[in-house]
Write a protein that holds these residues in place. Structure first.
Motif, PDB file in Angstrom:
ATOM      1  N   PRO A 129       0.569  -1.416  -0.063  1.00 37.14           N
ATOM      2  CA  PRO A 129      -0.038   0.006  -0.370  1.00 37.14           C
ATOM      3  C   PRO A 129       0.363   1.102   0.140  1.00 37.14           C
ATOM      4  CG  PRO A 129      -0.048  -1.387   1.908  1.00 37.14           C
ATOM      5  CD  PRO A 129       1.312  -1.646   1.632  1.00 37.14           C
ATOM      6  N   ASP A 130       0.734   2.377  -0.904  1.00 39.24           N
ATOM      7  CA  ASP A 130       1.151   3.016  -0.791  1.00 39.24           C
ATOM      8  C   ASP A 130       0.460   4.227   0.953  1.00 39.24           C
ATOM      9  OD1 ASP A 130       1.453   2.559  -3.404  1.00 39.24           O
ATOM     10  OD2 ASP A 130       0.503   4.708  -4.282  1.00 39.24           O
ATOM     11  N   VAL A 131      -0.058   4.494   1.759  1.00 34.27           N
ATOM     12  CA  VAL A 131      -0.420   4.503   2.595  1.00 34.27           C
ATOM     13  C   VAL A 131      -1.770   4.423   3.206  1.00 34.27           C
ATOM     14  CG1 VAL A 131      -2.729   5.528   1.688  1.00 34.27           C
ATOM     15  CG2 VAL A 131      -1.821   7.073   3.824  1.00 34.27           C
ATOM     16  N   LEU A 132      -1.824   3.982   4.474  1.00 31.30           N
ATOM     17  CA  LEU A 132      -2.987   3.052   4.764  1.00 31.30           C
ATOM     18  C   LEU A 132      -3.876   3.770   5.400  1.00 31.30           C
ATOM     19  CD1 LEU A 132      -0.639   1.487   7.971  1.00 31.30           C
ATOM     20  CD2 LEU A 132      -1.163   0.257   5.537  1.00 31.30           C
ATOM     21  N   PRO A 133      -5.736   3.146   5.424  1.00 30.53           N
ATOM     22  CA  PRO A 133      -6.250   3.829   5.568  1.00 30.53           C
ATOM     23  C   PRO A 133      -6.727   4.547   6.730  1.00 30.53           C
ATOM     24  CG  PRO A 133      -7.206   1.516   4.888  1.00 30.53           C
ATOM     25  CD  PRO A 133      -5.517   1.548   5.792  1.00 30.53           C
ATOM     26  N   ALA A 134      -5.831   4.872   7.800  1.00 28.23           N
ATOM     27  CA  ALA A 134      -5.851   5.281   9.180  1.00 28.23           C
ATOM     28  C   ALA A 134      -7.446   5.046   9.448  1.00 28.23           C
ATOM     29  CB  ALA A 134      -5.204   6.066   8.813  1.00 28.23           C
ATOM     30  N   ALA A 135      -7.555   4.351  10.453  1.00 23.48           N
ATOM     31  CA  ALA A 135      -9.122   5.171  11.361  1.00 23.48           C
ATOM     32  C   ALA A 135      -8.741   5.710  12.337  1.00 23.48           C
ATOM     33  CB  ALA A 135      -9.786   4.311  11.754  1.00 23.48           C
ATOM     34  N   PHE A 136      -7.552   6.898  12.271  1.00 26.61           N
ATOM     35  CA  PHE A 136      -6.944   8.064  13.681  1.00 26.61           C
ATOM     36  C   PHE A 136      -6.387   8.822  12.751  1.00 26.61           C
ATOM     37  CE2 PHE A 136      -5.267   4.246  15.344  1.00 26.61           C
ATOM     38  CZ  PHE A 136      -3.531   5.244  15.668  1.00 26.61           C
ATOM     39  N   PRO A 137      -6.076  10.020  13.332  1.00 28.05           N
ATOM     40  CA  PRO A 137      -5.000  11.172  12.540  1.00 28.05           C
ATOM     41  C   PRO A 137      -4.161  10.706  13.109  1.00 28.05           C
ATOM     42  CG  PRO A 137      -7.079  12.630  13.223  1.00 28.05           C
ATOM     43  CD  PRO A 137      -7.279  10.864  14.101  1.00 28.05           C
ATOM     44  N   ASN A 138      -3.224   9.641  12.518  1.00 31.47           N
ATOM     45  CA  ASN A 138      -1.952   9.126  13.685  1.00 31.47           C
ATOM     46  C   ASN A 138      -0.581   9.958  13.512  1.00 31.47           C
ATOM     47  OD1 ASN A 138      -0.273   7.150  14.927  1.00 31.47           O
ATOM     48  ND2 ASN A 138       1.281   6.827  12.952  1.00 31.47           N
ATOM     49  N   LEU A 139      -0.785  11.416  12.513  1.00 30.67           N
ATOM     50  CA  LEU A 139       0.279  12.116  12.612  1.00 30.67           C
ATOM     51  C   LEU A 139       0.480  12.568  13.997  1.00 30.67           C
ATOM     52  CD1 LEU A 139       2.510  12.679  11.243  1.00 30.67           C
ATOM     53  CD2 LEU A 139       1.121  14.403  10.172  1.00 30.67           C
ATOM     54  N   LEU A 140      -0.539  13.144  14.195  1.00 28.60           N
ATOM     55  CA  LEU A 140      -1.021  14.203  15.529  1.00 28.60           C
ATOM     56  C   LEU A 140      -0.744  13.285  16.882  1.00 28.60           C
ATOM     57  CD1 LEU A 140      -3.397  16.562  14.483  1.00 28.60           C
ATOM     58  CD2 LEU A 140      -1.418  16.846  15.185  1.00 28.60           C
ATOM     59  N   VAL A 141      -1.338  12.016  16.756  1.00 29.26           N
ATOM     60  CA  VAL A 141      -1.746  11.216  17.281  1.00 29.26           C
ATOM     61  C   VAL A 141      -0.187  10.592  18.265  1.00 29.26           C
ATOM     62  CG1 VAL A 141      -2.335   9.240  18.688  1.00 29.26           C
ATOM     63  CG2 VAL A 141      -3.795  10.596  17.716  1.00 29.26           C
ATOM     64  N   ASN A 142       0.464  10.160  17.633  1.00 33.64           N
ATOM     65  CA  ASN A 142       1.832   9.530  18.034  1.00 33.64           C
ATOM     66  C   ASN A 142       3.036  10.379  17.100  1.00 33.64           C
ATOM     67  OD1 ASN A 142       1.766   7.148  18.955  1.00 33.64           O
ATOM     68  ND2 ASN A 142       0.268   6.324  18.050  1.00 33.64           N
ATOM     69  N   GLY A 143       2.702  11.036  16.685  1.00 35.24           N
ATOM     70  CA  GLY A 143       3.684  12.151  16.278  1.00 35.24           C
ATOM     71  C   GLY A 143       5.164  11.572  15.309  1.00 35.24           C
TER      72      GLY A 143
END
Length: 850
Positions: free
Chosen positions: A164-178
């Motif tokens: 996959p080029d990107v995951l579906p991400a059911a939550f905003p992981n960039l902000l959540v985990n940094g």
């Protein structure tokens, strides 16, 4: 047969294209930089993952290592990831896997670990052959619906597989985990946040696309670090969210506990994010041993699996506030530089908080749309099959007879399509049906399933046909994630009320500072010395050791920042409160940790930095008669090792310093009793490295004793004090202006009784004088006690110094800074006859000598 390898230079090239080497290197470097930026170092704004993290999770998903399975050896996971998706070495893959499992690195770990995965003390994880891992349940939310064509796939590095080029991400992981990473020419440093707060902000953005950063900050209070601690101030948080960049002050959590024997201790329970605890404890210990931090008796790390606990025990009588704030200044507070840089459509971009959430919502909108389309196609396909089965049940006898009379399966399917108008897929399904599925109960179940599928189709069509319904689905799914994984905020946000510094805890008072030639220094409250009448012997002000002598005494406020000029032409900056306070009879402490003075270097003049205003000058005089002016702004930045104030010739020394404004007259006095007064403008402004120009022409072995700045309106008197303790006051108006570099006028007679001049000061009658002898006797008296006489006189006894002692230094306490005094002590009046003025004046000469 020859075994020689052919020389490649002998092979003719198919084609040769001339290329400028700088163009080729530029393009190659750009290609490399973009490869690192997009392929390794920066996270994607949509799922918050770098390629290595995304590939690890995808490989675990393909291997079936989910939160419901047993743990698997990390070496197996790393091997699969490296062999199929990430051919960049096992070390980098394992390091990324380890970080995703560390609860002190990730706010919400994506990997459930088993074994040694490192610690806050900087301990590395065990080798991958010893550790085990599996996906954490929250990581599965990032991969949810991956099989439903929700994201694009690309070929892996050898075109064998798809990733996959990107995951579906059911939550905003960039902000959540940094995320953090260093690319070529850029870096990212995104702090982790609380899941519930980020989801609330995302929902708020969906409901109100015009919401501002301030509105979002009502939900996202600030970063939420896995190690807790405190963020100091809200302005930096707003700057980071509004611009994508900011500097956050992160402060450890600690408490002060009462301990045995009336002592206290500081217990540290939370550390700033990414702090190496063991190294921090080690550095605190080093500072204590080096004397940088005082008041600590013991330091222990009592941390365990339940949390951090570092105990700092204080000495009895130690100032807890001073120790606490010293620890904050040096070890317990760190700066976290926020750089919210992520890949947007493959390009690096610095994003605000709102832009980051907008990109995520856009991603989820696309994921839900594609998933709905996929589910709709599946539902419509299933409805089509169920329609065929229902029609077959309605004509069950005819269908069974047709199939039984057909020669083979292909003929049966053809007959069904022609006889009952089934589609090819329906006919194929009916032919494969078992006889038991033709019961009446089976017919009821099919009808119920068909109704459910039809309802699902209507639901999916509504989602695809309405942007509002689609956003409702995103919102509902975000709320479900929040209900499942939300927890309490760990990092507190405290207001920035400033720290209490050592200076804040020092009472503001006037003190005497005493320095000896061997660089012993101390400070004493001025109140320790009551005023006496002139002619007294004074009292002990310092216990000077044998072969040492007092070099200088000066008045200062404990909160003053002073410029200390030395006889070697250097200038140092000194905070008065840094000088140890000691009793009158104490010798003092070595100044090596306060001022970096060379052997034989003594302070000869003090200037309070508060005295500087715009367009003012530092005017200096040297022992050999040179005078120079330097702009005050050149003394703004003083190094700890000092800077040059004046370049001196061999054997010359800096004697005295005054702050002037360009409109003053300069009075230079010599040890031989001569004075000269000239206009300040006669000495042009020059740099710190200059020597200066001739101020007074000296005769014989005469030397400059000091200088005073005055003007025509000045009604003060010039106080002259000699080495043997005699002195006088003469109105400054009696010293007429001459040209620079003349011999000057006689000021005082320096015979055997008086000795040479030690100091000259401009005083009023209300000023107090502080006179100190080389042996440490100190005397305080009013300037008005000394008679005002003319020039060229003998003077009167100011201080009764012993035959083997001498006046070392004189300082002035302005009368405006004094409280009303009572009667003077020690009325010892040893007046000497005042001489008469010398009727002759030396010839005035002038020449310029830079």
């Amino acid at each position: 047969m020859s075994s020689e390898v052919p020389d490649p230079t002998d092979i003719d090239a198919q084609s040769v294209e001339p290329v400028r080497i700088e163009d080729e290197m530029e393009q190659s470097y750009i290609d490399y930089a973009m490869s690192v930026i997009a392929g390794r170092a920066l996270p994607d704004v949509r799922d918050g993952l770098k390629p290595v993290h995304r590939r690890i999770l995808y490989a675990m998903n393909e291997m079936g290592i989910t939160s419901n399975t047993s743990h698997r050896k990390c070496s197996s996971i790393v091997g699969e990831t490296m062999g199929d998706y990430h051919p960049h070495g096992d070390r980098a893959i394992y390091d990324a896997l380890v970080r995703m499992a560390q609860d002190f690195s990730m706010r919400y770990p994506l990997v459930d670990s088993q074994g040694n995965f490192g610690s806050m003390d900087g301990d590395p994880a065990a080798a991958m052959r010893y550790t085990e891992a599996r996906m954490d349940s929250i990581a599965e939310e990032l991969l949810e619906d991956l099989e439903k064509d929700t994201v694009d796939f690309s070929s892996n590095y050898d075109d064998r597989l798809q990733e996959p080029d990107v995951l579906p991400a059911a939550f905003p992981n960039l902000l959540v985990n940094g995320s953090s990473g260093i690319a070529v020419g850029m870096s990212t440093n995104i702090p982790p946040h609380n899941l519930g707060e980020v989801i609330d902000a995302t929902i708020a953005l969906i409901e109100d696309p015009e919401i501002t950063v301030e509105g979002l900050m009502e939900h996202v209070k600030g970063p939420d670090f896995p190690t807790g601690a405190n963020i100091v101030g809200r302005d930096a948080i707003y700057s980071a969210y509004a611009t994508g960049r900011g500097r956050l002050r992160v402060r450890a959590e600690f408490e002060i506990e009462e301990w045995k024997n009336d002592r206290e201790r500081i217990v540290i329970t939370e550390l700033p994010y990414q702090t190496n605890k063991a190294r921090m404890v080690e550095r605190i210990a080093e500072d204590v041993n080096d004397g940088e931090i005082e008041g600590i008796s013991d330091l222990r790390d009592e941390s365990d699996r339940d949390g951090v606990r570092v105990v700092v025990e204080l000495k009895r009588g130690a100032n807890t506030e001073v120790v606490k704030n010293r620890l904050l200044e040096t070890h317990l507070e760190r700066t976290f530089g926020v750089i919210n840089l992520a890949l947007v459509d493959g390009q690096p971009q610095v994003l605000t908080l709102k832009e980051t959430l907008e990109e995520y919502v856009s991603h989820r909108r696309e994921v839900v749309r594609r998933r709905s389309e996929y589910d709709l196609n599946e539902a419509e396909e299933r409805a089509h099959i169920l329609e065929g089965r229902l029609r077959a049940l309605e004509n069950v006898e005819s269908v069974v007879e047709l199939i039984r009379n057909s020669e083979d399966r292909s003929a049966a399917k053809t007959g069904l399509r022609e006889e009952f108008d089934f589609s090819e897929r329906q006919a194929d399904h009916i032919v494969r049906m078992q006889l038991g599925s033709l019961t009446s109960m089976e017919s009821t179940e099919i009808e119920e399933e068909y109704e459910e599928v039809q309802a699902e189709i209507e639901h999916l069509e509504a989602i695809l046909g309405s942007e509002e319904r689609l956003l409702e689905v995103i919102t509902d799914e975000l709320r479900a994630i929040k209900d499942e994984y939300d927890d309490d905020r760990r990092t507190s946000i405290v207001e920035d009320h400033g720290t209490v510094t050592h200076e804040d805890l020092i009472p503001e008072e006037d003190v005497f500072v005493v320095m000896t030639e061997d660089d012993y220094v101390k400070r004493m409250p001025i109140d320790s010395f009551d005023p006496q009448r002139r002619g007294g012997k004074g009292i002990i002000g310092a216990d000077v050791k044998e072969d040492d002598r007092v070099a200088t005494v000066f008045r200062a406020n404990t909160h003053d920042y002073l410029l200390c000029f030395t006889n070697h032409g250097q200038v140092y900056q000194l905070k008065t409160y840094e000088i140890p306070e000691m009793s009158r009879t104490a010798r003092g402490k070595s100044a090596v940790n306060i001022l970096d003075l060379d052997k034989g270097e003594n302070i000869t003049a003090i200037v309070d930095t508060d005295a500087f205003e715009d367009d003012e000058y530092v005017t200096m005089a040297t022992r050999d008669g040179y005078v120079k002016r330097t702009a005050g702004e050149e003394f703004d930045n003083i190094l700890s090792t000092g800077i040059i104030a004046a370049s001196l010739e061999e054997g010359d020394e800096l004697v005295d310093v005054e702050v002037t404004d360009g409109t003053k007259d300069i009075v230079v006095a010599t040890e031989g009793g001569m004075t000269i007064r000239f206009d300040e403008d006669e000495v042009r402004s020059m740099g710190r490295n200059a020597r200066g120009v001739g101020g007074i022409k000296l005769e014989g072995d005469d030397a400059v004793a000091g200088l005073v700045a005055t003007d025509e309106a000045d009604d003060r008197a010039l106080l002259t004090v000699t080495r043997n303790g005699y002195g006088k006051r003469t109105l400054l108006s009696e010293y007429r202006t001459q040209s620079r570099y003349g011999k000057g006028l006689i000021d005082i007679k320096t015979n055997d009784r008086n000795g040479p001049v030690t100091a000259v000061k401009a005083v009023t009658e209300d000023d107090h004088l502080v006179i100190m002898s080389e042996d440490g006797q100190i005397m305080r008296t009013r300037a008005g006690e000394i008679s005002t006489v003319g020039r060229n006189t003998m003077g009167v006894t100011v201080m009764d110094v012993a035959s083997d002692d001498a006046v070392a230094s004189v300082d002035v306490i302005p009368g405006t800074s004094l409280e009303p005094e009572g009667d003077l002590e020690a009325d010892v009046d040893v007046d000497a006859d005042a001489g008469t003025e010398d009727e002759t004046e030396p010839t005035i000469e002038s020449e310029d000598d830079e």
